[in-house]
Motif scaffolding. Structure first.
Motif, mmCIF file in Angstrom:
data_model
loop_
_atom_site.group_PDB
_atom_site.id
_atom_site.type_symbol
_atom_site.label_atom_id
_atom_site.label_comp_id
_atom_site.label_asym_id
_atom_site.label_seq_id
_atom_site.Cartn_x
_atom_site.Cartn_y
_atom_site.Cartn_z
ATOM 1 N N SER A 1 0.684 -1.297 -0.066
ATOM 2 C CA SER A 1 0.058 -0.053 0.017
ATOM 3 C C SER A 1 0.822 1.390 -0.014
ATOM 4 C CB SER A 1 -0.998 0.083 1.315
ATOM 5 O OG SER A 1 -1.898 -1.008 1.355
ATOM 6 N N ILE A 2 2.051 1.324 0.829
ATOM 7 C CA ILE A 2 2.763 2.428 0.582
ATOM 8 C C ILE A 2 3.612 2.544 -0.643
ATOM 9 C CG2 ILE A 2 4.836 3.346 1.959
ATOM 10 C CD1 ILE A 2 3.822 2.313 4.551
ATOM 11 N N VAL B 1 18.875 6.373 5.110
ATOM 12 C CA VAL B 1 19.246 7.329 3.850
ATOM 13 C C VAL B 1 17.722 7.957 3.405
ATOM 14 C CG1 VAL B 1 19.771 6.996 1.339
ATOM 15 C CG2 VAL B 1 20.869 5.715 3.075
ATOM 16 N N ASN B 2 16.747 7.131 3.483
ATOM 17 C CA ASN B 2 15.333 7.729 3.139
ATOM 18 C C ASN B 2 15.289 8.984 4.013
ATOM 19 O OD1 ASN B 2 13.367 6.539 1.077
ATOM 20 N ND2 ASN B 2 14.459 4.597 1.940
ATOM 21 N N HIS B 3 15.511 9.016 5.211
ATOM 22 C CA HIS B 3 15.023 9.783 6.076
ATOM 23 C C HIS B 3 15.730 11.141 5.903
ATOM 24 C CE1 HIS B 3 13.928 12.048 9.773
ATOM 25 N NE2 HIS B 3 15.231 12.458 9.897
ATOM 26 N N TYR B 4 16.974 10.971 5.522
ATOM 27 C CA TYR B 4 18.219 12.098 5.115
ATOM 28 C C TYR B 4 17.496 12.733 3.838
ATOM 29 C CZ TYR B 4 22.290 14.498 3.503
ATOM 30 O OH TYR B 4 22.939 15.519 2.954
ATOM 31 N N VAL B 5 17.249 11.918 2.661
ATOM 32 C CA VAL B 5 16.776 12.354 1.424
ATOM 33 C C VAL B 5 15.643 13.265 1.424
ATOM 34 C CG1 VAL B 5 16.176 11.493 -0.772
ATOM 35 C CG2 VAL B 5 17.892 10.757 0.168
ATOM 36 N N TRP B 6 14.478 12.518 2.211
ATOM 37 C CA TRP B 6 13.368 13.382 2.073
ATOM 38 C C TRP B 6 13.400 14.548 3.203
ATOM 39 C CZ3 TRP B 6 10.024 12.830 -1.393
ATOM 40 C CH2 TRP B 6 9.895 11.952 -2.194
ATOM 41 N N PHE B 7 13.974 14.565 4.182
ATOM 42 C CA PHE B 7 14.409 15.937 4.974
ATOM 43 C C PHE B 7 15.189 16.904 4.052
ATOM 44 C CE2 PHE B 7 16.802 18.242 7.837
ATOM 45 C CZ PHE B 7 16.063 19.014 8.705
ATOM 46 N N VAL C 1 8.041 6.676 5.413
ATOM 47 C CA VAL C 1 9.451 6.541 5.873
ATOM 48 C C VAL C 1 9.742 5.678 7.077
ATOM 49 C CG1 VAL C 1 11.508 7.736 6.527
ATOM 50 C CG2 VAL C 1 10.020 8.852 4.641
ATOM 51 N N TRP C 2 9.054 5.922 7.956
ATOM 52 C CA TRP C 2 9.150 5.424 9.402
ATOM 53 C C TRP C 2 8.093 4.123 9.821
ATOM 54 C CZ3 TRP C 2 13.733 5.540 11.549
ATOM 55 C CH2 TRP C 2 14.175 6.519 11.235
#
Length: 220
Positions: free
Chosen positions: A51-52, A106-112, A150-151
């Motif tokens: 779903s995500i 990595v996902n957190h850093y990229v989207w932030f 993300v989380w």
């Protein structure tokens, strides 16, 4: 004022302690729930991952989210899906599990970086201080995206996965007195979140024993 700031600091500390206890209790309860309903939890997590992935694709096509971060997010959830092949058991040295841990950060850093640079760019092109940019997401929208896309899946996997092996004791092995053993001699799987809470409780108990604190049953 002298007393009121101290009261404020004390209230913040007490509130933080209560919040930490509430989070630990929630993790413990969810881990127990997953242990009792493993098949249902696996189905739920699998559907959640798909779903995500669909949600991220829709955000890219409809809301024009950047392609490369979106592709990274979908790829990350595809890697998360690989952890479901042996659910709920996982080896902490498994390359797939270690890759998942790296992809979370990595996902957190990229989207932030994406959202922060977008806000900075919008505010730099404001003609007046009182203008409100309409093409940037609000704080609640950004927080919701981080929480859901993300989380949510990594947190759910952390609560659900178990780092132990469901094995029977072999001949000649010493009997274990660990509370993770059930009546039939079969080792019960213990979630990583539950094991973390138990480890923290053990550290606190040992620290209290060193300070001379005793449990009520030990005082009798």
């Amino acid at each position: 004022m002298w007393i009121l700031p101290l009261v404020g600091y004390l209230g913040s500390v007490v509130g933080f302690c209560f919040m930490t206890l509430a989070i630990a209790s929630g993790l413990y309860y969810l881990s127990e729930l997953v242990e009792e309903h493993t098949v249902m939890a696996k189905r739920f997590l699998t559907k959640l991952i798909y779903s995500i992935m669909v949600l991220q694709l829709l955000l890219c096509l409809v809301d024009r989210f950047p392609f490369l971060p979106t592709a990274l997010g979908i790829f990350s959830h595809f890697i998360y899906l690989g952890n479901m092949r042996r659910f709920p058991f996982v080896k902490l040295s498994d390359p797939l599990f270690l890759t998942s841990c790296v992809l979370v950060l990595v996902n957190h850093y990229v989207w932030f970086k994406h959202f922060s640079s977008r806000q900075e760019h919008a505010y730099q092109h404001m003609s007046s201080y009182y203008d409100t940019p309409s093409d940037i997401p609000s704080f609640s929208q950004i927080a919701s995206y981080f929480g859901l896309c993300v989380w949510l899946v990594p947190f759910s996997l952390f609560v659900s996965l178990s780092a132990s092996d469901n094995v029977l004791p072999t001949m000649g092995s010493e009997p274990s007195s660990s509370p993770s053993m059930d009546v039939g001699g079969k080792r019960k799987n213990q979630g990583m979140a539950k094991a973390l809470v138990d480890a923290i409780r053990g550290v606190i108990a040992r620290g209290g024993a060193m300070l001379g604190w005793k449990k009520p049953e030990d005082r009798l």
